[in-house]
Scaffold this motif. Structure first.
Motif, PDB file in Angstrom:
ATOM      1  N   VAL A  73     -28.183 -21.562  20.257  1.00 18.87           N
ATOM      2  CA  VAL A  73     -27.798 -21.368  21.661  1.00 18.87           C
ATOM      3  C   VAL A  73     -26.824 -22.471  22.076  1.00 18.87           C
ATOM      4  N   ASP A  74     -25.809 -22.096  22.839  1.00 17.83           N
ATOM      5  CA  ASP A  74     -24.850 -23.076  23.356  1.00 17.83           C
ATOM      6  C   ASP A  74     -25.323 -23.676  24.675  1.00 17.83           C
ATOM      7  N   VAL A  75     -25.822 -22.828  25.558  1.00 17.08           N
ATOM      8  CA  VAL A  75     -26.298 -23.270  26.870  1.00 17.08           C
ATOM      9  C   VAL A  75     -27.651 -22.644  27.138  1.00 17.08           C
ATOM     10  N   LEU A  76     -28.599 -23.484  27.532  1.00 15.47           N
ATOM     11  CA  LEU A  76     -29.947 -23.033  27.887  1.00 15.47           C
ATOM     12  C   LEU A  76     -30.194 -23.315  29.362  1.00 15.47           C
ATOM     13  N   VAL A  77     -30.585 -22.292  30.095  1.00 19.35           N
ATOM     14  CA  VAL A  77     -31.089 -22.482  31.453  1.00 19.35           C
ATOM     15  C   VAL A  77     -32.599 -22.430  31.305  1.00 19.35           C
ATOM     16  N   ASP A  78     -33.241 -23.586  31.525  1.00 17.74           N
ATOM     17  CA  ASP A  78     -34.668 -23.669  31.224  1.00 17.74           C
ATOM     18  C   ASP A  78     -35.530 -23.806  32.471  1.00 17.74           C
ATOM     19  N   GLY A  79     -36.807 -23.515  32.288  1.00 20.86           N
ATOM     20  CA  GLY A  79     -37.780 -23.626  33.357  1.00 20.86           C
ATOM     21  C   GLY A  79     -37.979 -22.305  34.076  1.00 20.86           C
ATOM     22  N   PRO A  80     -39.185 -22.101  34.593  1.00 18.12           N
ATOM     23  CA  PRO A  80     -39.462 -20.838  35.281  1.00 18.12           C
ATOM     24  C   PRO A  80     -38.756 -20.776  36.635  1.00 18.12           C
ATOM     25  N   PHE A  81     -38.420 -19.567  37.061  1.00 17.68           N
ATOM     26  CA  PHE A  81     -37.923 -19.372  38.414  1.00 17.68           C
ATOM     27  C   PHE A  81     -39.095 -19.573  39.367  1.00 17.68           C
ATOM     28  N   LEU A  82     -38.915 -20.447  40.350  1.00 11.59           N
ATOM     29  CA  LEU A  82     -39.954 -20.709  41.349  1.00 11.59           C
ATOM     30  C   LEU A  82     -39.425 -20.314  42.722  1.00 11.59           C
ATOM     31  N   MET A  83     -40.066 -19.331  43.332  1.00 14.10           N
ATOM     32  CA  MET A  83     -39.607 -18.832  44.618  1.00 14.10           C
ATOM     33  C   MET A  83     -39.522 -19.939  45.669  1.00 14.10           C
ATOM     34  N   GLU A  84     -40.474 -20.868  45.659  1.00 15.43           N
ATOM     35  CA  GLU A  84     -40.461 -21.938  46.658  1.00 15.43           C
ATOM     36  C   GLU A  84     -39.303 -22.917  46.456  1.00 15.43           C
ATOM     37  N   GLN A  85     -38.640 -22.864  45.289  1.00 16.49           N
ATOM     38  CA  GLN A  85     -37.470 -23.710  45.032  1.00 16.49           C
ATOM     39  C   GLN A  85     -36.184 -22.883  44.910  1.00 16.49           C
ATOM     40  N   ARG A  86     -36.250 -21.657  45.350  1.00 13.93           N
ATOM     41  CA  ARG A  86     -35.117 -20.742  45.263  1.00 13.93           C
ATOM     42  C   ARG A  86     -33.921 -21.276  46.049  1.00 13.93           C
ATOM     43  N   SER A  87     -32.730 -21.087  45.467  1.00 16.48           N
ATOM     44  CA  SER A  87     -31.492 -21.460  46.144  1.00 16.48           C
ATOM     45  C   SER A  87     -30.379 -20.538  45.665  1.00 16.48           C
ATOM     46  N   LEU A  88     -29.648 -19.983  46.604  1.00 12.07           N
ATOM     47  CA  LEU A  88     -28.506 -19.142  46.258  1.00 12.07           C
ATOM     48  C   LEU A  88     -27.246 -19.972  46.030  1.00 12.07           C
ATOM     49  N   ALA A  89     -27.340 -21.273  46.267  1.00 18.68           N
ATOM     50  CA  ALA A  89     -26.183 -22.159  46.131  1.00 18.68           C
ATOM     51  C   ALA A  89     -26.046 -22.779  44.743  1.00 18.68           C
ATOM     52  N   LEU A  90     -27.008 -22.578  43.888  1.00 15.50           N
ATOM     53  CA  LEU A  90     -26.991 -23.203  42.566  1.00 15.50           C
ATOM     54  C   LEU A  90     -26.214 -22.359  41.555  1.00 15.50           C
ATOM     55  N   PRO A  91     -25.250 -22.951  40.871  1.00 19.91           N
ATOM     56  CA  PRO A  91     -24.560 -22.181  39.836  1.00 19.91           C
ATOM     57  C   PRO A  91     -25.462 -21.935  38.625  1.00 19.91           C
ATOM     58  N   TRP A  92     -25.458 -20.722  38.133  1.00 21.61           N
ATOM     59  CA  TRP A  92     -26.094 -20.315  36.884  1.00 21.61           C
ATOM     60  C   TRP A  92     -27.609 -20.239  36.913  1.00 21.61           C
ATOM     61  N   ARG A  93     -28.264 -20.636  37.993  1.00 23.36           N
ATOM     62  CA  ARG A  93     -29.731 -20.617  38.029  1.00 23.36           C
ATOM     63  C   ARG A  93     -30.202 -20.230  39.418  1.00 23.36           C
ATOM     64  N   GLY A  94     -31.489 -19.881  39.511  1.00 24.76           N
ATOM     65  CA  GLY A  94     -32.013 -19.381  40.771  1.00 24.76           C
ATOM     66  C   GLY A  94     -32.893 -20.338  41.534  1.00 24.76           C
ATOM     67  N   SER A  95     -33.433 -21.364  40.861  1.00 19.19           N
ATOM     68  CA  SER A  95     -34.289 -22.314  41.575  1.00 19.19           C
ATOM     69  C   SER A  95     -33.985 -23.743  41.135  1.00 19.19           C
ATOM     70  N   ARG A  96     -34.256 -24.679  42.046  1.00 18.73           N
ATOM     71  CA  ARG A  96     -33.860 -26.084  41.837  1.00 18.73           C
ATOM     72  C   ARG A  96     -34.527 -26.739  40.627  1.00 18.73           C
ATOM     73  N   ASN A  97     -35.655 -26.247  40.182  1.00 18.99           N
ATOM     74  CA  ASN A  97     -36.331 -26.847  39.034  1.00 18.99           C
ATOM     75  C   ASN A  97     -35.659 -26.497  37.711  1.00 18.99           C
ATOM     76  N   GLN A  98     -34.821 -25.493  37.694  1.00 18.83           N
ATOM     77  CA  GLN A  98     -34.182 -25.070  36.458  1.00 18.83           C
ATOM     78  C   GLN A  98     -32.986 -25.964  36.134  1.00 18.83           C
ATOM     79  N   ARG A  99     -32.750 -26.149  34.839  1.00 19.30           N
ATOM     80  CA  ARG A  99     -31.653 -26.992  34.377  1.00 19.30           C
ATOM     81  C   ARG A  99     -30.687 -26.165  33.537  1.00 19.30           C
ATOM     82  N   VAL A 100     -29.420 -26.546  33.568  1.00 17.20           N
ATOM     83  CA  VAL A 100     -28.401 -25.919  32.733  1.00 17.20           C
ATOM     84  C   VAL A 100     -28.048 -26.951  31.666  1.00 17.20           C
ATOM     85  N   ILE A 101     -28.456 -26.664  30.439  1.00 13.20           N
ATOM     86  CA  ILE A 101     -28.438 -27.658  29.362  1.00 13.20           C
ATOM     87  C   ILE A 101     -27.424 -27.304  28.277  1.00 13.20           C
ATOM     88  N   ASP A 102     -26.637 -28.293  27.883  1.00 11.47           N
ATOM     89  CA  ASP A 102     -25.739 -28.180  26.738  1.00 11.47           C
ATOM     90  C   ASP A 102     -26.600 -28.410  25.495  1.00 11.47           C
TER      91      ASP A 102
END
Length: 117
Positions: A73-102
């Motif tokens: 894998v080149d890029v991993l978006v990790d961590g579960p989607f958490l509704m309480e941390q949901r954000s429509l402003a984050l590129p490539w992910r749906g919640s603030r706990n998720q990371r976009v990893i090289d």
């Protein structure tokens, strides 16, 4: 669909520049996803994956198949989607706990390397 049928669909569009593995957690079906990721790389396509598991879990505690897929894998978006941390402003992910990893840089560094937004 078989891996071969999915790969044929992926490769028939000349505008395709990558493969995204998501939904039903690709690391729960690592063997078939690994085959697709390898085909994508053989055809100079990038590979992104979305997983509820973290990079560290997959690297350290994942099965051999999961570790092999992670390495492909080149890029991993990790961590579960958490509704309480949901954000429509984050590129490539749906919640603030998720990371976009090289992933290649992370495997080389021995720790998660976050891609800049």
């Amino acid at each position: 669909m078989t891996v071969e049928e999915v790969a044929a669909e992926l490769l028939k569009n000349p505008l395709t520049d990558g493969l995204t593995l998501s939904g039903g957690d690709p690391f729960a079906q690592s063997e078939d996803c690994l085959a697709l990721a390898r085909i994508a790389h053989e055809n100079n396509l990038n590979v992104w994956a979305y997983s509820g598991w973290t990079f560290e879990y997959l690297r350290d505690q994942g099965s051999e198949g999961q570790k092999a897929l992670l390495a492909e894998v080149d890029v991993l978006v990790d961590g579960p989607f958490l509704m309480e941390q949901r954000s429509l402003a984050l590129p490539w992910r749906g919640s603030r706990n998720q990371r976009v990893i090289d992933v290649p840089a992370s495997l080389a560094a021995g720790e998660a390397v976050i891609r800049p937004d």
